[in-house]
Motif scaffolding. Structure first.
Motif: not given
Length: 208
Positions: A15, A58, A61, A64-65, A71
């Motif tokens: 990321e 991106r 994601q 989320r991380r 998901e």
């Protein structure tokens, strides 16, 4: 339940920012993104053109991380935020911030959300006087989080509380270190979230 079990630092490099997934290590020179500031994999240092969809993906994601959510659960949060009054993106971030494991982390009882989730799972905390072990519980204004008496000698928790000055406690939370208590003073607003997140990109992605 499925979960990511690979290297945490690999996610930060993917990321291209510090996601603070490994606690104190992220504040030192050992942080992987400080040493190898490029995506993982054999093509990580190559140039690549990213589409609009790729940028939106991106961003999703990344969030989320940051919060350690899979998901299916993340999509459920988005759908709930979309049904609420107000701005969908801000509602989404507010729901994520109000998770119990995030409260444990933000109040200073853990150095990372992963550690906070584990502490909650192992029953170290009580919420409003009742033992809890579900990390996804949504807290409300006035809720009191307390470290249980038998857990107050856990070294990692005490070390984390000692370092809370550097990380800081958000204004919507109140921490009483001596009593091992935290209280939700108000609901989090967009200004309380300091991570560089562009939530509108997530809304655009899910709205296609």
């Amino acid at each position: 339940m499925a979960r990511y079990t690979g290297p945490s630092c690999r996610l930060c490099r993917r990321e291209n920012m510090e996601l603070f997934l490994k606690g104190e290590r992220c504040y030192t020179d050992k942080c992987a993104i400080k040493r190898r500031n490029y995506p993982p994999g054999q093509h990580g240092q190559g140039r690549s053109k990213v589409s609009d969809y790729g940028v939106q993906l991106r961003e999703k994601q990344k969030v989320r991380r940051i919060y350690g959510i899979l998901e299916k659960q993340f999509r459920a949060y988005f759908e709930k935020a979309d049904r609420m009054k107000g701005v969908t993106g801000e509602n989404l971030l507010s729901l994520l911030e109000r998770r119990l494991d995030n409260i444990v982390y933000r109040a200073g009882f853990a150095t990372s959300r992963t550690e906070a989730r584990q502490l909650v799972r192992h029953g170290h905390f009580s919420l409003n006087g009742r033992k809890v072990n579900i990390p996804s519980i949504q807290v409300k204004v006035g809720d009191v989080l307390e470290l249980r008496e038998k857990s107050r000698k856990v070294a990692s928790i005490n070390e984390s509380l000692e370092g809370v000055v550097r990380r800081g406690v958000p204004q919507w939370l109140e921490l009483d270190k001596d009593a091992y208590k935290g209280m939700v003073k108000s609901l989090p607003v967009r200004e309380d979230i300091t991570m560089p997140i562009q939530e509108q990109l997530i809304v655009e992605l899910y709205s296609k």
